[in-house]
Design a protein around this motif. Structure first.
Motif, PDB file in Angstrom:
ATOM      1  N   THR A 294      92.204   3.517  15.775  1.00  0.00           N
ATOM      2  CA  THR A 294      91.496   2.423  16.434  1.00  0.00           C
ATOM      3  C   THR A 294      92.525   1.392  16.889  1.00  0.00           C
ATOM      4  O   THR A 294      93.471   1.082  16.155  1.00  0.00           O
ATOM      5  CB  THR A 294      90.472   1.753  15.499  1.00  0.00           C
ATOM      6  OG1 THR A 294      91.131   1.250  14.334  1.00  0.00           O
ATOM      7  CG2 THR A 294      89.395   2.749  15.094  1.00  0.00           C
ATOM      8  N   THR A 295      92.366   0.896  18.106  1.00  0.00           N
ATOM      9  CA  THR A 295      93.301  -0.116  18.594  1.00  0.00           C
ATOM     10  C   THR A 295      93.060  -1.424  17.843  1.00  0.00           C
ATOM     11  O   THR A 295      91.940  -1.925  17.786  1.00  0.00           O
ATOM     12  CB  THR A 295      93.135  -0.338  20.108  1.00  0.00           C
ATOM     13  OG1 THR A 295      91.791  -0.739  20.397  1.00  0.00           O
ATOM     14  CG2 THR A 295      93.451   0.927  20.876  1.00  0.00           C
ATOM     15  N   ARG A 296      94.109  -1.953  17.267  1.00  0.00           N
ATOM     16  CA  ARG A 296      93.992  -3.169  16.465  1.00  0.00           C
ATOM     17  C   ARG A 296      93.752  -4.392  17.350  1.00  0.00           C
ATOM     18  O   ARG A 296      94.321  -4.504  18.436  1.00  0.00           O
ATOM     19  CB  ARG A 296      95.256  -3.387  15.638  1.00  0.00           C
ATOM     20  CG  ARG A 296      95.479  -2.374  14.537  1.00  0.00           C
ATOM     21  CD  ARG A 296      96.703  -2.733  13.716  1.00  0.00           C
ATOM     22  NE  ARG A 296      97.896  -2.835  14.547  1.00  0.00           N
ATOM     23  CZ  ARG A 296      98.711  -3.892  14.554  1.00  0.00           C
ATOM     24  NH1 ARG A 296      98.464  -4.935  13.774  1.00  0.00           N
ATOM     25  NH2 ARG A 296      99.787  -3.899  15.330  1.00  0.00           N
ATOM     26  N   THR A 297      92.923  -5.289  16.865  1.00  0.00           N
ATOM     27  CA  THR A 297      92.776  -6.592  17.498  1.00  0.00           C
ATOM     28  C   THR A 297      93.919  -7.467  17.012  1.00  0.00           C
ATOM     29  O   THR A 297      94.036  -7.743  15.810  1.00  0.00           O
ATOM     30  CB  THR A 297      91.426  -7.239  17.142  1.00  0.00           C
ATOM     31  OG1 THR A 297      90.373  -6.394  17.620  1.00  0.00           O
ATOM     32  CG2 THR A 297      91.295  -8.612  17.780  1.00  0.00           C
ATOM     33  N   VAL A 311      90.298 -11.833  23.927  1.00  0.00           N
ATOM     34  CA  VAL A 311      90.681 -10.961  22.820  1.00  0.00           C
ATOM     35  C   VAL A 311      91.929 -10.196  23.246  1.00  0.00           C
ATOM     36  O   VAL A 311      91.972  -9.632  24.348  1.00  0.00           O
ATOM     37  CB  VAL A 311      89.553  -9.975  22.468  1.00  0.00           C
ATOM     38  CG1 VAL A 311      89.986  -9.051  21.330  1.00  0.00           C
ATOM     39  CG2 VAL A 311      88.276 -10.716  22.093  1.00  0.00           C
ATOM     40  N   LEU A 312      92.924 -10.165  22.380  1.00  0.00           N
ATOM     41  CA  LEU A 312      94.157  -9.422  22.637  1.00  0.00           C
ATOM     42  C   LEU A 312      94.161  -8.181  21.762  1.00  0.00           C
ATOM     43  O   LEU A 312      94.056  -8.274  20.530  1.00  0.00           O
ATOM     44  CB  LEU A 312      95.385 -10.288  22.322  1.00  0.00           C
ATOM     45  CG  LEU A 312      95.427 -11.688  22.959  1.00  0.00           C
ATOM     46  CD1 LEU A 312      96.725 -12.391  22.580  1.00  0.00           C
ATOM     47  CD2 LEU A 312      95.280 -11.599  24.470  1.00  0.00           C
ATOM     48  N   ARG A 313      94.258  -7.014  22.391  1.00  0.00           N
ATOM     49  CA  ARG A 313      94.217  -5.741  21.647  1.00  0.00           C
ATOM     50  C   ARG A 313      95.460  -4.914  21.937  1.00  0.00           C
ATOM     51  O   ARG A 313      96.080  -5.025  23.000  1.00  0.00           O
ATOM     52  CB  ARG A 313      92.990  -4.908  22.078  1.00  0.00           C
ATOM     53  CG  ARG A 313      91.684  -5.347  21.537  1.00  0.00           C
ATOM     54  CD  ARG A 313      90.659  -4.216  21.630  1.00  0.00           C
ATOM     55  NE  ARG A 313      90.522  -3.661  22.953  1.00  0.00           N
ATOM     56  CZ  ARG A 313      89.457  -3.836  23.739  1.00  0.00           C
ATOM     57  NH1 ARG A 313      88.442  -4.560  23.322  1.00  0.00           N
ATOM     58  NH2 ARG A 313      89.402  -3.280  24.919  1.00  0.00           N
ATOM     59  N   GLU A 314      95.769  -4.043  20.985  1.00  0.00           N
ATOM     60  CA  GLU A 314      96.830  -3.067  21.208  1.00  0.00           C
ATOM     61  C   GLU A 314      96.512  -2.187  22.406  1.00  0.00           C
ATOM     62  O   GLU A 314      95.350  -1.857  22.662  1.00  0.00           O
ATOM     63  CB  GLU A 314      96.954  -2.136  19.996  1.00  0.00           C
ATOM     64  CG  GLU A 314      97.679  -2.688  18.822  1.00  0.00           C
ATOM     65  CD  GLU A 314      97.774  -1.638  17.731  1.00  0.00           C
ATOM     66  OE1 GLU A 314      98.841  -1.532  17.122  1.00  0.00           O
ATOM     67  OE2 GLU A 314      96.779  -0.935  17.473  1.00  0.00           O
ATOM     68  N   SER A 315      97.532  -1.749  23.096  1.00  0.00           N
ATOM     69  CA  SER A 315      97.357  -0.709  24.095  1.00  0.00           C
ATOM     70  C   SER A 315      97.161   0.633  23.395  1.00  0.00           C
ATOM     71  O   SER A 315      97.827   0.924  22.395  1.00  0.00           O
ATOM     72  CB  SER A 315      98.585  -0.619  25.001  1.00  0.00           C
ATOM     73  OG  SER A 315      98.577   0.590  25.740  1.00  0.00           O
ATOM     74  N   PRO A 316      96.248   1.483  23.880  1.00  0.00           N
ATOM     75  CA  PRO A 316      96.085   2.817  23.279  1.00  0.00           C
ATOM     76  C   PRO A 316      97.355   3.653  23.322  1.00  0.00           C
ATOM     77  O   PRO A 316      97.504   4.595  22.537  1.00  0.00           O
ATOM     78  CB  PRO A 316      94.976   3.452  24.129  1.00  0.00           C
ATOM     79  CG  PRO A 316      94.233   2.301  24.717  1.00  0.00           C
ATOM     80  CD  PRO A 316      95.270   1.239  24.953  1.00  0.00           C
ATOM     81  N   GLN A 317      98.280   3.316  24.230  1.00  0.00           N
ATOM     82  CA  GLN A 317      99.517   4.083  24.310  1.00  0.00           C
ATOM     83  C   GLN A 317     100.369   3.941  23.054  1.00  0.00           C
ATOM     84  O   GLN A 317     101.314   4.711  22.841  1.00  0.00           O
ATOM     85  CB  GLN A 317     100.314   3.670  25.547  1.00  0.00           C
ATOM     86  CG  GLN A 317      99.671   4.149  26.832  1.00  0.00           C
ATOM     87  CD  GLN A 317     100.579   4.027  28.039  1.00  0.00           C
ATOM     88  OE1 GLN A 317     100.145   3.587  29.079  1.00  0.00           O
ATOM     89  NE2 GLN A 317     101.822   4.410  27.915  1.00  0.00           N
ATOM     90  N   THR A 318     100.030   2.968  22.212  1.00  0.00           N
ATOM     91  CA  THR A 318     100.696   2.834  20.922  1.00  0.00           C
ATOM     92  C   THR A 318     100.597   4.118  20.116  1.00  0.00           C
ATOM     93  O   THR A 318     101.479   4.437  19.304  1.00  0.00           O
ATOM     94  CB  THR A 318     100.053   1.672  20.120  1.00  0.00           C
ATOM     95  OG1 THR A 318     100.102   0.485  20.904  1.00  0.00           O
ATOM     96  CG2 THR A 318     100.754   1.454  18.792  1.00  0.00           C
ATOM     97  N   TYR A 319      99.543   4.893  20.360  1.00  0.00           N
ATOM     98  CA  TYR A 319      99.239   6.061  19.533  1.00  0.00           C
ATOM     99  C   TYR A 319      99.575   7.379  20.231  1.00  0.00           C
ATOM    100  O   TYR A 319      98.972   8.407  19.944  1.00  0.00           O
ATOM    101  CB  TYR A 319      97.773   6.016  19.111  1.00  0.00           C
ATOM    102  CG  TYR A 319      97.473   4.757  18.339  1.00  0.00           C
ATOM    103  CD1 TYR A 319      97.916   4.617  17.025  1.00  0.00           C
ATOM    104  CD2 TYR A 319      96.820   3.686  18.933  1.00  0.00           C
ATOM    105  CE1 TYR A 319      97.678   3.450  16.317  1.00  0.00           C
ATOM    106  CE2 TYR A 319      96.584   2.513  18.227  1.00  0.00           C
ATOM    107  CZ  TYR A 319      97.022   2.399  16.923  1.00  0.00           C
ATOM    108  OH  TYR A 319      96.805   1.234  16.221  1.00  0.00           O
ATOM    109  N   THR A 320     100.539   7.343  21.139  1.00  0.00           N
ATOM    110  CA  THR A 320     100.996   8.571  21.792  1.00  0.00           C
ATOM    111  C   THR A 320     102.461   8.820  21.459  1.00  0.00           C
ATOM    112  O   THR A 320     103.233   7.887  21.225  1.00  0.00           O
ATOM    113  CB  THR A 320     100.836   8.491  23.319  1.00  0.00           C
ATOM    114  OG1 THR A 320     101.591   7.376  23.826  1.00  0.00           O
ATOM    115  CG2 THR A 320      99.374   8.319  23.704  1.00  0.00           C
ATOM    116  N   VAL A 375      93.756  11.738  23.259  1.00  0.00           N
ATOM    117  CA  VAL A 375      95.188  11.986  23.424  1.00  0.00           C
ATOM    118  C   VAL A 375      95.372  13.460  23.743  1.00  0.00           C
ATOM    119  O   VAL A 375      94.915  14.323  22.992  1.00  0.00           O
ATOM    120  CB  VAL A 375      95.970  11.601  22.161  1.00  0.00           C
ATOM    121  CG1 VAL A 375      97.459  11.927  22.340  1.00  0.00           C
ATOM    122  CG2 VAL A 375      95.795  10.122  21.849  1.00  0.00           C
ATOM    123  N   LEU A 376      96.026  13.738  24.866  1.00  0.00           N
ATOM    124  CA  LEU A 376      96.277  15.112  25.296  1.00  0.00           C
ATOM    125  C   LEU A 376      97.741  15.468  25.104  1.00  0.00           C
ATOM    126  O   LEU A 376      98.631  14.637  25.314  1.00  0.00           O
ATOM    127  CB  LEU A 376      95.915  15.282  26.779  1.00  0.00           C
ATOM    128  CG  LEU A 376      94.485  14.966  27.212  1.00  0.00           C
ATOM    129  CD1 LEU A 376      94.333  15.208  28.706  1.00  0.00           C
ATOM    130  CD2 LEU A 376      93.481  15.791  26.426  1.00  0.00           C
TER     131      LEU A 376
END
Length: 497
Positions: A294-297, A311-320, A375-376
């Motif tokens: 889950t993208t962290r807030t 709201v500032l959230r992590e980019s999903p690219q953090t998890y690639t 994620v592919l």
């Protein structure tokens, strides 16, 4: 020749003034846009509990609806999971309609006039969105925001898929992600002691004793109507109000206008719970054996107003990892995938494994094609999921306690132990939404589900998923019931039966 609706003509006139080079492409896209919106509307008319539809009868050449005033509405056999624009016209008694706005006007139902205007706007906006997109290359995008900007038609099943009331053509071109603009975010300075803040607001978004709250330029001009400082350039994502800062976070801004169905502001309630929800979701995702992140807030702040918050959230690219791509499930339809039926079954198994496991633990995700990302691998295999925007999940204290999971300090609408509510939230968003939108038809969805459920744990939730009608929001009924608060639901034919 089709006579343009008021919305279509208005868009054409504005386009001639601001982007005359797009005029002919816009006109060429209108028939397809009408069919796309009409197909979504026909799905609603044939499956939602609309009080003025008193009967439905299937025949060899299609389906006929009997209306309360005695008229008959006839169209093709409906596929509630189809994403293709397969309805080009329906017949009300002896008159054929290819324009969803004119059809809704002719039906003459309560609150239909306002809804007809929204349908006209949805058609015109869809045609504009399609006109602004060039052909996709076979090269996969590198950045997550590039994937998001490939999604042109919006919600796969809502007739208001592209309705953006209050946005001029120039503003749609300037802010709509499908037009690939850079948007200059603004900063509104607010005394820190007048703000509610969760998390650590970044130092570079402070000015002494004032916080610099991120604001969308449309919001600043039309709602706040106050001066703002220039911020940074960012890429708009699918939701329009959330933008990706290059090399930085995703910024969710307040945007107080009706997009699709809802007014998109940021409630003080969601800001209050954001840090607690983020930490809770991160801990719960750790129970999925690496299949979900889950993208962290990172931080959230509001000037104690839903119209001025961020709201500032992590980019999903953090998890690639290198070579991997992460994209919203809604963007899957924009790319070629290897061995489509087998791939769809594998992705369906992954999504159901994660969704049902969390539901059993006590959390129902709103896992539609915008909130749920996949994620592919470099070869296109679905590896794991990423979920963002926790504001509309549902949490069951009883289910959490059953598994010995500490219950977070949450209040309000997020907290419920009602089994129907929990299952509707997940099944309506994930199965009737994300998976159906990816499959594109009842037949493809059925095949994927049948393959995927064979190896899933036989929980009570899975039994309900396999045996009962599939819940989905009655989106058209909701738009035609402005005095009825909250979600309304209907059941779709279960692909597994």
């Amino acid at each position: 020749m089709h006579r343009p609706s008021a919305a279509e003509a208005e868009f054409a006139d504005e386009l001639a003034a601001v982007r005359p080079d797009l005029g002919s492409r816009y006109a060429a896209e209108l028939p397809g846009a009408r069919a796309a919106v009409l197909s979504r509307l026909w799905r609603a008319l044939t499956h939602e509990p609309l009080p003025w539809v008193t009967g439905r009868a299937a025949g060899r050449d299609g389906l006929t609806l009997r209306l309360a005033d005695g008229r008959r509405l006839h169209g093709p056999h409906p596929d509630p999971y189809a994403t293709a624009a397969y309805v080009t016209a329906v017949r009300l008694d002896e008159v054929a309609y290819d324009d969803p706005a004119r059809l809704m006007t002719a039906l003459g139902v309560p609150h239909g006039t306002d809804f007809a205007a929204e349908l006209g706007d949805s058609v015109a906006s869809s045609a504009l969105s399609r006109a602004g997109q060039g052909p996709h290359t076979k090269e996969w995008p590198v950045y997550d925001w590039e994937w998001e900007q490939r999604v042109v038609d919006g919600h796969p099943f809502h007739p208001n898929c592209r309705s953006r009331p209050g946005f001029s053509v120039a503003e749609q071109l300037a802010y709509g992600p499908e037009h690939r603009p850079l948007v200059r975010l603004g900063f509104v300075p607010v005394p820190a002691d007048e703000c509610l803040v969760t998390g650590e607001w970044p130092d570079d978004m402070r000015d002494g004793a004032r916080l610099l709250l991120s604001v969308h330029p449309w919001q600043a001009e039309h709602v706040l109507k106050r001066p703002y400082e220039a911020g940074c350039d960012a890429h708009p994502l699918m939701s329009l109000r959330t933008l990706a800062v290059p090399g930085g976070p995703h910024v969710k801004t307040a945007l107080s206008t009706r997009l699709t169905s809802s007014v998109r502001d940021i409630s003080v309630y969601s800001i209050t719970l954001s840090a607690t929800l983020s930490a809770f979701a991160e801990a719960l995702a750790a129970r999925t054996d690496g299949l979900l992140h889950t993208t962290r807030t990172l931080s959230a702040a509001t000037a104690n107003s839903p119209d001025l918050a961020a709201v500032l959230r992590e980019s999903p690219q953090t998890y690639t990892a290198p070579g991997e791509r992460v994209l919203p499930v809604a963007a899957l339809a924009t790319t070629e995938l290897p061995d489509s039926p087998a791939w769809l079954a594998e992705f369906t198994r992954l999504a159901l494994t994660v969704g049902l496991r969390l539901l059993d633990l006590g959390v129902a995700l709103e896992a539609h094609g915008q909130n749920l990302l996949v994620v592919l691998s470099a070869t296109g295999a679905p590896l794991r999921l990423v979920y963002r925007d926790l504001a509309d999940i549902r949490v069951s204290p009883v289910r959490l306690a059953r598994h010995g999971i500490p219950v977070p300090e949450l209040t309000g609408r997020i907290v419920t132990d009602d089994e129907t509510t929990l299952r509707r939230k997940l099944f309506g968003s994930l199965v009737a939404g994300a998976l159906a939108g990816t499959a594109g038809s009842a037949a493809a969805l059925r095949e994927a589900l049948e393959t995927a459920v064979r190896d899933l744990p036989h929980t009570p939730d899975l039994v309900v998923l396999r045996e009962q009608p599939l819940p989905t929001k009655a989106l058209t009924l909701m738009r035609l019931s402005p005095g009825t608060p909250g979600d309304q639901w209907t059941g779709l034919p279960n692909p597994l039966r």
